[in-house]
Every structure is written in C-alpha cells, then in structure tokens.
Design a protein around this motif. Structure first.
Motif, mmCIF file in Angstrom:
data_model
loop_
_atom_site.group_PDB
_atom_site.id
_atom_site.type_symbol
_atom_site.label_atom_id
_atom_site.label_comp_id
_atom_site.label_asym_id
_atom_site.label_seq_id
_atom_site.Cartn_x
_atom_site.Cartn_y
_atom_site.Cartn_z
ATOM 1 N N LEU A 1 11.216 12.798 49.802
ATOM 2 C CA LEU A 1 12.269 11.805 50.052
ATOM 3 C C LEU A 1 13.618 12.285 49.530
ATOM 4 C CD1 LEU A 1 10.449 8.454 49.195
ATOM 5 C CD2 LEU A 1 11.171 9.232 51.436
ATOM 6 N N VAL A 2 13.611 12.814 48.292
ATOM 7 C CA VAL A 2 14.876 13.247 47.698
ATOM 8 C C VAL A 2 15.481 14.396 48.508
ATOM 9 C CG1 VAL A 2 15.869 14.380 45.673
ATOM 10 C CG2 VAL A 2 14.345 12.428 45.394
ATOM 11 N N THR B 1 5.714 13.104 47.333
ATOM 12 C CA THR B 1 6.496 12.200 48.173
ATOM 13 C C THR B 1 7.901 12.028 47.613
ATOM 14 O OG1 THR B 1 4.422 11.063 48.564
ATOM 15 C CG2 THR B 1 6.401 9.989 49.358
ATOM 16 N N VAL B 2 8.011 11.988 46.279
ATOM 17 C CA VAL B 2 9.349 11.898 45.677
ATOM 18 C C VAL B 2 10.188 13.113 46.088
ATOM 19 C CG1 VAL B 2 10.604 11.986 43.495
ATOM 20 C CG2 VAL B 2 8.649 10.472 43.734
ATOM 21 N N GLY C 1 1.715 3.799 40.905
ATOM 22 C CA GLY C 1 2.175 4.871 41.792
ATOM 23 C C GLY C 1 3.048 4.341 42.904
ATOM 24 N N LYS D 1 15.021 15.039 51.704
ATOM 25 C CA LYS D 1 15.509 14.518 52.984
ATOM 26 C C LYS D 1 16.855 13.842 52.807
ATOM 27 C CE LYS D 1 11.571 13.687 55.973
ATOM 28 N NZ LYS D 1 10.336 12.951 55.737
ATOM 29 N N ALA D 2 17.019 13.146 51.669
ATOM 30 C CA ALA D 2 18.233 12.370 51.474
ATOM 31 C C ALA D 2 19.406 13.241 51.075
ATOM 32 C CB ALA D 2 18.000 11.287 50.423
ATOM 33 N N TYR D 3 19.177 14.234 50.218
ATOM 34 C CA TYR D 3 20.320 14.960 49.672
ATOM 35 C C TYR D 3 20.433 16.403 50.154
ATOM 36 C CZ TYR D 3 20.256 10.839 46.798
ATOM 37 O OH TYR D 3 20.257 9.537 46.400
ATOM 38 N N VAL E 1 11.883 4.898 44.363
ATOM 39 C CA VAL E 1 12.560 6.097 44.886
ATOM 40 C C VAL E 1 12.991 5.863 46.341
ATOM 41 C CG1 VAL E 1 12.266 8.517 45.500
ATOM 42 C CG2 VAL E 1 11.349 7.669 43.362
ATOM 43 N N LEU F 1 7.095 4.947 43.828
ATOM 44 C CA LEU F 1 7.519 5.431 45.153
ATOM 45 C C LEU F 1 8.462 4.440 45.821
ATOM 46 C CD1 LEU F 1 4.460 7.125 46.802
ATOM 47 C CD2 LEU F 1 6.455 8.133 45.713
ATOM 48 N N GLU G 1 15.345 20.923 66.617
ATOM 49 C CA GLU G 1 14.135 21.370 65.941
ATOM 50 C C GLU G 1 13.267 22.132 66.924
ATOM 51 O OE1 GLU G 1 11.346 18.781 63.135
ATOM 52 O OE2 GLU G 1 13.436 18.209 63.123
ATOM 53 N N LYS H 1 14.736 20.276 56.572
ATOM 54 C CA LYS H 1 14.393 20.589 57.949
ATOM 55 C C LYS H 1 13.744 21.958 58.041
ATOM 56 C CE LYS H 1 16.323 18.245 61.480
ATOM 57 N NZ LYS H 1 17.482 17.740 62.200
ATOM 58 N N GLY I 1 2.052 11.365 44.734
ATOM 59 C CA GLY I 1 3.257 10.606 44.394
ATOM 60 C C GLY I 1 4.434 11.515 44.135
ATOM 61 N N THR J 1 16.655 6.307 48.326
ATOM 62 C CA THR J 1 16.793 7.466 49.212
ATOM 63 C C THR J 1 16.880 7.057 50.682
ATOM 64 O OG1 THR J 1 14.416 7.740 49.099
ATOM 65 C CG2 THR J 1 15.739 9.230 47.757
ATOM 66 N N PRO K 1 19.329 17.722 53.674
ATOM 67 C CA PRO K 1 18.602 17.626 54.939
ATOM 68 C C PRO K 1 18.363 18.970 55.618
ATOM 69 C CG PRO K 1 20.812 16.702 55.141
ATOM 70 C CD PRO K 1 20.593 16.979 53.705
ATOM 71 N N GLN L 1 22.145 10.476 56.744
ATOM 72 C CA GLN L 1 22.061 11.883 57.150
ATOM 73 C C GLN L 1 21.688 12.005 58.612
ATOM 74 O OE1 GLN L 1 23.055 14.200 55.400
ATOM 75 N NE2 GLN L 1 22.663 13.821 53.228
ATOM 76 N N GLU M 1 20.303 6.845 52.272
ATOM 77 C CA GLU M 1 20.855 8.195 52.393
ATOM 78 C C GLU M 1 20.253 8.932 53.579
ATOM 79 O OE1 GLU M 1 23.228 10.001 50.804
ATOM 80 O OE2 GLU M 1 23.706 8.089 49.858
ATOM 81 N N ILE M 2 18.917 8.803 53.734
ATOM 82 C CA ILE M 2 18.245 9.499 54.829
ATOM 83 C C ILE M 2 18.774 8.992 56.167
ATOM 84 C CG2 ILE M 2 16.005 9.842 55.955
ATOM 85 C CD1 ILE M 2 14.737 9.706 53.153
#
Lengths: 198, 185
Positions: free
Chosen positions: A85-86, A81-82, B18, A88-90, B25, B22, B118, A96, A78, B29, A92, B36, B32-33
């Motif tokens: 995600l975070v 994954t947080v 759990g 990837k969002a803020y 979150v 998730l 990539e 990458k 868990g 997010t 990138p 991006q 935003e993803i």
C-alpha cells in the motif's frame, strides 16, 4: 556485542539467503533486471523481514506452539500489505515495475524460514540483528546480480548509459537464463571462497 | 473443548489486531493511491493530446468487450484548448506475454497516439513497444491505413507478434470509435 555481530555477519556471506541458502529465488530472478528495481525490492523485502521477525520475537511467549504458523502468516502478510500500500501511494513507478513481486513476498520462503527457525526462539535484540544481516545479504546478492544484468543487458547503470550508443546489449542477460548463469557464477565463487577458507 | 475455544479466541484476536493495523494504513494510503491513479491518467492523456484542457469519462462505454480479446475499460472525451475534440480509450488487449494495458487517442479520422501503461512483453524485444521510436509512427496516422506490420507499420526486430498486436488493437478500437462512440453521440 560479539554475539550480535556474529548474527548479523552470517547473513552477509556464510548463510547468504540467496547465494547459500538459495531460497526465494523466483522474485530474485524476476526483478533483478535493473538496479533500481533491485534496490526497491530489497527495501520492501527488508521491511517485511524485519517487522515480521520483530513482531514474532516480541510475542513469542504468548503464541501457543500449535497455532504458530497461522500467527506468523498474519504478521508476514500484514507487513507485506503495508509495504504494498505504501509503495503504491508514494512510489507508483516503483510499485508498477515490481508489480506482483511485492505481494509475493508473503510466500517468500526465506521470511517464514527466518521467523520459524530464528525469531520464534530468540530474544528481540538478537532477532533484530539476524533480520538486518539477512536483509543486507539479500540486498548484496540481488543488487550485484542486477548491476551485471543491467550493464550487459541494457547498457545502463541505474538508468544512466555506461556504454556508447553503438553498443548492442545482450538481450539474453535480461531473460531468466541470463540470470541463472550470472547467479551460478556468483554461487560458485562464493562457495569456492568459503570452502577454501574453512 | 476448552482448548478449541481458547485457540479460536487467540486466532480471532490476532486477526482483529492485524486487520485493525491494515485498516489504519489503508485509511491514509488509499486517497494517495487514488490521486496517483488520476495523475497518471491525466499525464497519459496530456501526452497524447498536449493541448488538452478538460476531459470527462463517457460512462456508457465502460467495460465494453470487442472481438479478439480486446477490452475497452474506459472512454474519455477530451476537449482541447483550440476547441477541437478527441477521444482517449483505456484498453486491454492481448500481447505476446500477456495483456497489454494502454491509452489510445483518436481525433477525427486519425490516431493521435498510444501510450503503453502496463505490459509483460519480452524484455529487450517486445518491451520496445513502450519506446518513443515505436510509438511515434502512430501519431497522426490516418485510420484508413491498414495498420499491418512490415506494410505501413515498422515492426520491432524480433518482436513481430508484439508489433502486430499493438497495430491491430489500434485498428480494432478505431472501428469501435468510428461506429459507436463518435457516430453514436
């Protein structure tokens, strides 16, 4: 206070996760090609280690003994994954360049080892210092490794050129063999030092 | 028996908590993803066509498999400020160390440029396909050229395979561009 400091300090050198315990080396070798990646990896790793250790320590009395591993894994997966995600969002670009190695923190044996051997048995406060110490120890090792690899392998430090244009970097340092050589030197020096001291 | 039910309940509860965290979150997010992703696509297209005004996806060509393991993921039609039109191909093709993901632009009968998004090429050698030095030789390169390293393409020293896979992918996708995308519509 003394006890907390002891738990913190052991992660730095005496029980450094990378240099002494030598766990989770795969991602250490893979991402330590630049200092920036190493710092990003340290942040991601520290978050996962600290949150999963704290969660497990907080609920350790509620966890039935034979169910502990699946519950540890939920906490570890868990928080990983947080982070994923975070990032990837803020951030990138960082996400990458770290690529698959962020999700792979889940299977970094050091996280499970710390949760099982330490957090499951100790109080939250002590656990926090253990997690902090291990994170800083991990950071010291991976950033020191990345600094040498980036300077010798790309001729830069944190992206800034340190050698004049004509310098021809040693490509092998960027490949896994180069990482093993430098890591080996660090381990030898640290073990030699610890051995002499005791 | 009672133990099993109790254990199952505990595990279920842990899993629900759990996934709840998730989900929370993810809920803030994921937009935003998405943003991006769009931003990096827009920037990529802007790098190839600096005059870009608008672009839109041609959905008919989504996920088209070409020969040699080349896969076109998306095709974008780009309108430039001066009225001319170009096409950008978001494609995957095999390199030396794994798949290379890139954006390749075409306009009329020339390749307008390529961007590597990539890749997993060898650091210090094949990874140089991302450098401007290597990429700029493809800008405004006529599609009638052979696109063969050491002939009309300057290969990266020590990374012939990477250089070749980029060059031949541009050539292969160019054929698809000429025959299907531009000719068809």
């Amino acid at each position: 206070m003394e006890e907390l400091w002891k738990e913190f300090k052991k992660g730095l050198f005496l029980q450094n996760p990378v240099l002494i315990l030598m766990v989770g080396l795969c991602s250490v070798l893979a991402v330590s090609t630049t200092v920036e990646n190493a710092i990003g990896m340290t942040l991601g790793f520290s978050f996962v280690l600290i949150t999963s250790e704290l969660i497990v320590s907080a609920i350790r009395k509620l966890i039935p003994n034979h169910l502990r591993i699946p519950i540890f894994l939920v906490a570890i997966a868990g928080s990983t994954t947080v982070v994923d995600l975070v990032m990837k969002a803020y951030s990138p670009t960082l996400s990458k360049s770290l690529g698959i190695f962020i999700p792979l923190i889940v299977v970094n044996c050091i996280v499970l080892a710390r949760v099982e051997a330490f957090a499951y048995k100790k109080s939250i406060l002590v656990t926090l210092f253990d997690a902090l110490g291990m994170s800083v120890g991990y950071g010291i090792a991976i950033i020191a490794l990345a600094a040498v690899r980036e300077i010798l392998g790309s001729g830069t430090f944190l992206g800034y050129r340190v050698f004049p244009q004509g310098f021809k970097p040693a490509g092998i340092i960027l490949l896994p063999p180069g990482a093993f050589i430098i890591l080996g030197i660090y381990i030898a020096v640290l073990r030699g030092y610890i051995g002499r001291k005791s | 028996m009672r133990d099993i039910i109790k254990n199952a309940l505990i595990i279920t509860l842990v899993a629900i908590i759990g996934s709840g965290i998730l989900g929370w979150v993810y809920s803030f997010t994921s937009p935003e993803i998405q943003k991006q992703k769009e931003r990096s696509l827009r920037e990529g297209i802007k790098t190839i066509f600096s005059n870009e005004e608008t672009f839109k996806e041609l959905e008919d060509f989504r996920d088209t498999e070409l020969s040699d393991g080349i896969k076109v993921l998306n095709v974008y039609k780009v309108k430039n400020k001066d009225g001319s039109e170009g096409y950008v191909f978001h494609a995957l093709f095999p390199g030396y160390g794994g798949k290379i993901e890139s954006l390749i632009g075409y306009e009329d009968d020339v390749c307008s440029g390529i961007i590597i998004l990539e890749h997993a090429e060898t650091p210090g050698l094949g990874a140089k396909i991302t450098t401007d030095e290597f990429r700029k030789q493809f800008v405004n390169k006529p599609l009638s050229d052979p696109f063969v390293p050491k002939k009309d393409v300057v290969a990266i020293t020590g990374a012939t395979v990477s250089s070749r896979s980029v060059s031949s992918a541009i050539k292969k996708i160019a054929e698809f561009y000429r025959e299907e995308v531009k000719g068809g519509k």
